[in-house]
Design an enzyme around this catalytic site. Structure first.
Site, short mmCIF file in Angstrom:
data_model
loop_
_atom_site.label_atom_id
_atom_site.label_comp_id
_atom_site.label_asym_id
_atom_site.label_seq_id
_atom_site.Cartn_x
_atom_site.Cartn_y
_atom_site.Cartn_z
N SER A 140 -7.53 -12.35 22.50
CA SER A 140 -7.47 -11.72 23.84
C SER A 140 -7.59 -12.79 24.91
CB SER A 140 -8.62 -10.73 24.01
OG SER A 140 -8.72 -10.32 25.36
N TYR A 153 -17.42 -8.60 22.55
CA TYR A 153 -15.96 -8.63 22.36
C TYR A 153 -15.40 -10.04 22.61
CZ TYR A 153 -11.07 -7.16 23.08
OH TYR A 153 -9.70 -7.02 23.00
N ILE A 186 -3.08 -4.80 28.28
CA ILE A 186 -1.95 -4.08 27.69
C ILE A 186 -2.27 -2.58 27.71
CG2 ILE A 186 -0.47 -3.87 25.64
CD1 ILE A 186 -0.48 -6.75 26.88
P1 NAP Z 1 -6.30 0.64 20.09
O1 NAP Z 1 -5.15 1.33 20.75
O2 NAP Z 1 -7.68 1.10 20.39
O3 NAP Z 1 -6.06 0.62 18.50
C1 NAP Z 1 -7.00 0.02 17.67
C2 NAP Z 1 -6.50 0.03 16.25
O4 NAP Z 1 -7.48 -0.60 15.42
C3 NAP Z 1 -6.31 1.42 15.70
O5 NAP Z 1 -5.17 1.43 14.88
C4 NAP Z 1 -7.57 1.65 14.89
O6 NAP Z 1 -7.39 2.55 13.79
C5 NAP Z 1 -7.82 0.26 14.34
N1 NAP Z 1 -9.21 0.06 13.95
C6 NAP Z 1 -10.32 0.18 14.70
N2 NAP Z 1 -11.42 -0.06 13.97
C7 NAP Z 1 -10.99 -0.33 12.72
C8 NAP Z 1 -11.64 -0.65 11.50
N3 NAP Z 1 -12.99 -0.74 11.42
N4 NAP Z 1 -10.89 -0.87 10.39
C9 NAP Z 1 -9.54 -0.77 10.46
N5 NAP Z 1 -8.86 -0.47 11.58
C10 NAP Z 1 -9.59 -0.25 12.70
O7 NAP Z 1 -6.30 -0.92 20.46
P2 NAP Z 1 -5.17 -1.88 21.04
O8 NAP Z 1 -5.32 -1.92 22.51
O9 NAP Z 1 -3.86 -1.56 20.43
O10 NAP Z 1 -5.69 -3.26 20.50
C11 NAP Z 1 -5.20 -3.88 19.31
C12 NAP Z 1 -5.77 -5.28 19.24
O11 NAP Z 1 -5.37 -6.01 20.40
C13 NAP Z 1 -7.30 -5.32 19.22
O12 NAP Z 1 -7.75 -6.34 18.38
C14 NAP Z 1 -7.65 -5.62 20.67
O13 NAP Z 1 -8.89 -6.23 20.76
C15 NAP Z 1 -6.51 -6.54 21.04
N6 NAP Z 1 -6.27 -6.62 22.48
C16 NAP Z 1 -5.96 -5.51 23.21
C17 NAP Z 1 -5.74 -5.66 24.58
C18 NAP Z 1 -5.38 -4.50 25.45
O14 NAP Z 1 -5.33 -4.68 26.69
N7 NAP Z 1 -5.11 -3.33 24.92
C19 NAP Z 1 -5.85 -6.91 25.17
C20 NAP Z 1 -6.17 -8.00 24.39
C21 NAP Z 1 -6.38 -7.87 23.04
P3 NAP Z 1 -7.60 4.15 13.96
O15 NAP Z 1 -6.33 4.68 14.61
O16 NAP Z 1 -7.78 4.62 12.58
O17 NAP Z 1 -8.80 4.33 14.83
#
Ligand code: NAP
Length: 245
Positions: A140, A153, A186
């Site tokens: 991130s 985080y 995002i």
């Molecule tokens: P999201 O929409 O909240 O989705 C999270 C995903 O992770 C879901 O598929 C969830 O599965 C899975 N997950 C959560 N806990 C888990 C566990 N213990 N074991 C296996 N799977 C698990 O998040 P996102 O925004 O797409 O983020 C994806 C990645 O990008 C993350 O690592 C996040 O930190 C990183 N990121 C996001 C942003 C942003 O702005 N969105 C920015 C920087 C980095 P379920 O559907 O089963 O809950």
């Protein structure tokens, strides 16, 4: 990418969903993992299949070492190999350090950082044997900028950068590349719940004046696993609209 097998952790929603769909469009056989979101995971594999791709869903908690090893054993039994591991699963449990509970610190580190370790442990021997592998860790922008209320985080995402660099050096001689992608803000479920005030503040910090789309992160991941990126390892690619330069 045809015949290549990709595992996208947390592929059921958001960025992971977009990565799974994008890799399938490149011809990879895609394994979407999830922990709770069964319906969402099957929606993703349904979409991939409807587009003519191949996809499967596996349920396990990446923070559970034994469950993760078992799930990958099943994956290796069925597919014989894993070529791409995308460590995308992640959560937030935000609070100021004064109020942050020990279990919220532990849970975020266990899923975001140790989860990546658990998955890498499960694939590394077979990848060494096949003398090929691509690991992409989703970090991130906050790993570089810091962020108030996200000590757990930010520490987990900065840890992923260190993990990426160490493994890149360790595994390069065997044809395995390890890179990180550091998304900015995002539009996914993870950011949907933030207040308009925080979103407005974030927007002001983004020179491109918009939030990113999951597909824009997926595009970078598709590049990093492609043959075109064969000479790139140990790097962090920032996808953040200029938020951090
Ligand atoms: P999201 O929409 O909240 O989705 C999270 C995903 O992770 C879901 O598929 C969830 O599965 C899975 N997950 C959560 N806990 C888990 C566990 N213990 N074991 C296996 N799977 C698990 O998040 P996102 O925004 O797409 O983020 C994806 C990645 O990008 C993350 O690592 C996040 O930190 C990183 N990121 C996001 C942003 C942003 O702005 N969105 C920015 C920087 C980095 P379920 O559907 O089963 O809950």
């Amino acid at each position: 990418m045809s015949e290549r097998v990709a595992v996208v952790t947390g592929g059921s929603r958001g960025i992971g969903r977009a990565i799974a769909i994008r890799l399938a469009q490149e011809g990879a056989r895609v394994i979407v993992t999830y922990v709770h979101g069964e319906k969402a995971a099957y929606e993703v594999i349904g979409k991939i299949k409807a587009e003519g791709g191949e996809a499967y869903a596996y349920q396990f908690d990446v923070s559970d070492y034994e469950a993760t090893q078992k799930a990958f054993e099943n994956i290796f039994d069925k597919f014989g190999r894993v070529d791409y591991l995308i460590n995308n699963a992640g959560i937030t449990k935000d609070n100021l350090i004064m109020r942050m509970k020990e279990q919220d610190w532990d849970r975020v580190i266990e899923i975001n950082l140790k989860g990546a370790f658990n998955c890498i442990k499960a694939v590394v021997r077979p990848m060494l044997k096949q003398k090929f592998g691509r690991v992409v860790n989703i970090s991130s922008v906050v790993a570089f900028m810091g962020n108030i209320g996200q000590a757990n985080y930010v520490a987990s995402k900065a840890g992923l950068i260190g993990l990426t660099k160490a493994l890149a050096k360790e595994l390069a001689p065997k044809g395995i590349t390890v890179n990180a992608v550091a998304p900015g803000f995002i539009e996914t479920d993870m950011t949907a719940g933030l207040s308009d005030k925080i979103k407005g503040y974030m927007l002001e910090m983004i020179p491109l004046k918009r939030f990113g789309k999951p597909e824009e992160v997926a595009e970078t991941v598709a590049f990093l696993v492609s043959d075109a990126a064969a000479y790139i390892t140990g790097q962090v690619i920032h996808v953040n609209g200029g938020m951090y330069v």
